[in-house]
Scaffold this active site. Structure first.
Site, PDB file in Angstrom:
ATOM      1  N   ILE A 150       0.885  -1.144  -0.126  1.00  0.00           N
ATOM      2  CA  ILE A 150       0.027   0.012   0.092  1.00  0.00           C
ATOM      3  C   ILE A 150       0.835   1.147  -0.076  1.00  0.00           C
ATOM      4  O   ILE A 150       0.658   2.164  -0.656  1.00  0.00           O
ATOM      5  CB  ILE A 150      -0.985   0.083   1.123  1.00  0.00           C
ATOM      6  N   ALA A 230      -4.625   2.619   7.839  1.00  0.00           N
ATOM      7  CA  ALA A 230      -4.074   1.103   8.051  1.00  0.00           C
ATOM      8  C   ALA A 230      -5.002   0.248   9.079  1.00  0.00           C
ATOM      9  O   ALA A 230      -6.029  -0.416   8.629  1.00  0.00           O
ATOM     10  CB  ALA A 230      -2.615   1.203   8.740  1.00  0.00           C
ATOM     11  N   ARG A 231      -4.924   0.411  10.315  1.00  0.00           N
ATOM     12  CA  ARG A 231      -5.447  -0.543  11.184  1.00  0.00           C
ATOM     13  C   ARG A 231      -5.726   0.373  12.568  1.00  0.00           C
ATOM     14  O   ARG A 231      -4.775   1.156  12.911  1.00  0.00           O
ATOM     15  CB  ARG A 231      -4.901  -1.771  11.352  1.00  0.00           C
ATOM     16  N   ASP A 254      -9.717   6.460   8.010  1.00  0.00           N
ATOM     17  CA  ASP A 254     -10.526   5.482   7.637  1.00  0.00           C
ATOM     18  C   ASP A 254     -10.847   4.368   8.881  1.00  0.00           C
ATOM     19  O   ASP A 254     -11.558   3.443   8.567  1.00  0.00           O
ATOM     20  CB  ASP A 254     -10.057   4.784   6.504  1.00  0.00           C
ATOM     21  N   GLU A 259     -13.811   0.823  16.581  1.00  0.00           N
ATOM     22  CA  GLU A 259     -14.911   1.017  15.433  1.00  0.00           C
ATOM     23  C   GLU A 259     -15.845  -0.112  15.723  1.00  0.00           C
ATOM     24  O   GLU A 259     -15.283  -1.294  16.210  1.00  0.00           O
ATOM     25  CB  GLU A 259     -14.249   0.926  14.138  1.00  0.00           C
ATOM     26  N   HIS A 282     -14.106   2.906   7.359  1.00  0.00           N
ATOM     27  CA  HIS A 282     -13.213   1.527   7.028  1.00  0.00           C
ATOM     28  C   HIS A 282     -13.480   1.046   5.814  1.00  0.00           C
ATOM     29  O   HIS A 282     -13.762  -0.308   5.511  1.00  0.00           O
ATOM     30  CB  HIS A 282     -13.330   0.586   8.149  1.00  0.00           C
ATOM     31  N   GLY A 284     -11.385   1.364   3.119  1.00  0.00           N
ATOM     32  CA  GLY A 284     -10.139   1.672   2.123  1.00  0.00           C
ATOM     33  C   GLY A 284     -10.268   0.428   1.103  1.00  0.00           C
ATOM     34  O   GLY A 284      -9.959   0.713  -0.174  1.00  0.00           O
ATOM     35  N   ALA A 285     -10.511  -0.810   1.422  1.00  0.00           N
ATOM     36  CA  ALA A 285     -10.213  -1.982   0.504  1.00  0.00           C
ATOM     37  C   ALA A 285     -11.565  -2.042  -0.319  1.00  0.00           C
ATOM     38  O   ALA A 285     -11.870  -3.117  -1.186  1.00  0.00           O
ATOM     39  CB  ALA A 285     -10.078  -3.220   1.301  1.00  0.00           C
TER      40      ALA A 285
END
Length: 400
Positions: A150, A230-231, A254, A259, A282, A284-285
């Site tokens: 990424i 990221a996370r 994100d 969460e 969340h 992103g993907a």
């Protein structure tokens, strides 16, 4: 073989799994607690966001493979899976472009205050005077934390926008930085101090928990842009909130430490109450391109597993064998010979860590490479070598 897919999965790839002769159940509404019952008869479990914990693996007696349809696998109890001999695989790199695109979208949105522009227009207000104010991005320095798949995709897009990239990663060497065309920072704080924009692209591990914290934010420039796709858990959100309030940092997020697990739920976070913080869900993907690429990789993993017994991208195997010795036995390819070899090893209470047996052309001879946790004594080697009707040659090699 039964395959349970416990999250959304593109229809064409469900059909590809069925074409392999598998019994496939698609149930995208399952949650962690539902899996305990739903996965009881599954041999393969494919998940995206759904957590896979110890109770599920205890109940699923036939479970052999868990696939995380994405890169991160912190939602799966990998240690428990390893203890039970369950393969866990992920699909790394397949969502890199999608996450990089969202990263750049957040940077642009913050600079031009696009969400606020849209909100005022929808509320019936024309406010060109207010929203004509923007810094612009060209020539600014972007600090990329993490240069995996990424991070490298972000690098490409940042250069395309005329940004000057600098980077930090534990594994980033000067030589690798030169190959990538990025200036290397040897500490996170040096990167923070030089960057107009910082974007974080690290995996969440015990080593990265709250890696980005007060010391980092203290080093950042006032009113700099901070992006996190990221996370949750990598960034100390209390420290970020303080930096937003005291230094005027602008942030695009994100992911969040707390969460919600369901796809739709009530959610509040003090960061999102700040006018200079923009948030997404969340996602992103979450592009069709990324999800198709991930699904194709999941199918490839399943196909390889059922055809060869091996698992690509497996994260539940020992990275370094605990074996210290390798016994190399060239033998005739006859019934029971390997069983006799293993029985002799067992008599010395020596554990076999890994084993491979390859067949020579004509299927009259074979070679077994047997990795052991301790050294067999000379008597064992003599016993094996004496079986000339079974054994061609025996060698013992120390593994360093």
């Amino acid at each position: 073989m039964n395959v349970l897919i416990a999250d959304k999965f593109p229809g064409p790839y469900v059909e590809q799994l069925k074409a392999l002769g598998l019994s496939v159940t698609l149930n995208p509404d399952l949650q962690r607690d539902d899996l305990v019952e739903a996965a009881k008869n599954a041999h393969v479990l494919i998940v995206r966001s759904t957590e896979v914990r110890k109770p599920t693996m205890e109940a699923a007696k036939n479970l052999a493979l868990v696939i995380r349809a994405g890169a991160g696998y912190d939602t799966i109890d990998v240690a428990d899976a390893a203890d039970r001999g369950i393969y866990v695989a992920n699909c790394p790199g397949k969502n890199s472009i999608a996450v990089a695109e969202l990263t750049m979208a957040l940077i642009l949105a913050i600079d031009r205050r696009i969400p606020d522009c849209v909100a005022e227009l929808r509320a019936g207000t024309w406010n060109k005077k207010e929203y004509s104010k923007a810094d612009g991005l060209f020539g600014k320095t972007i600090g990329i934390v993490g240069l995996g798949g990424i991070g490298r995709e972000v690098l490409k897009r940042a250069v395309g926008l005329g940004l000057k990239p600098i980077g930090w990663s534990r594994s980033l060497t000067p030589e690798r930085a030169a190959e990538l065309g990025i200036e290397r920072c040897d500490t996170l704080e040096k990167l923070a101090a030089r960057s107009d924009i910082v974007t974080v692209h690290l995996a969440r591990t015990s080593n990265t928990q709250h890696l980005i914290a007060k010391k980092f934010f203290d080093a950042m420039k006032p009113k700099a842009i901070f992006i996190h796709t990221a996370r949750g858990g990598i960034v100390d959100e209390a420290a970020l909130l303080d930096a937003v309030k005291t230094k005027g940092l602008r942030a695009g997020l994100d992911v969040y430490e707390n969460e919600p697990k369901p796809a739709k739920a009530e959610f509040s976070d003090p960061l999102l109450a700040e006018p200079t913080v923009y948030g997404t869900h969340h996602i992103g993907a979450s592009t069709d391109q990324a999800q198709n690429a991930i699904a194709a990789e999941a199918v490839r993993i399943v196909r390889t597993f059922i055809e060869t017994g091996s698992v690509p991208n497996c994260v539940s195997l020992e990275t370094k064998s605990p074996a210290h010795w390798q016994l190399v036995v060239r033998h005739y390819d006859k019934v029971g010979i390997l069983a006799n070899v293993l029985s002799t090893i067992k008599e010395q209470d020596i554990n076999v860590q890994e084993m491979e047996n390859i067949i020579f052309a004509g299927a009259r001879a074979a070679c077994a490479k047997i990795k052991l946790d301790s050294k067999p004594d000379d008597a064992v080697l003599a016993v094996l070598s004496a079986r000339t009707d079974e054994i061609i040659n025996v060698d013992l090699v120390e593994i360093t």
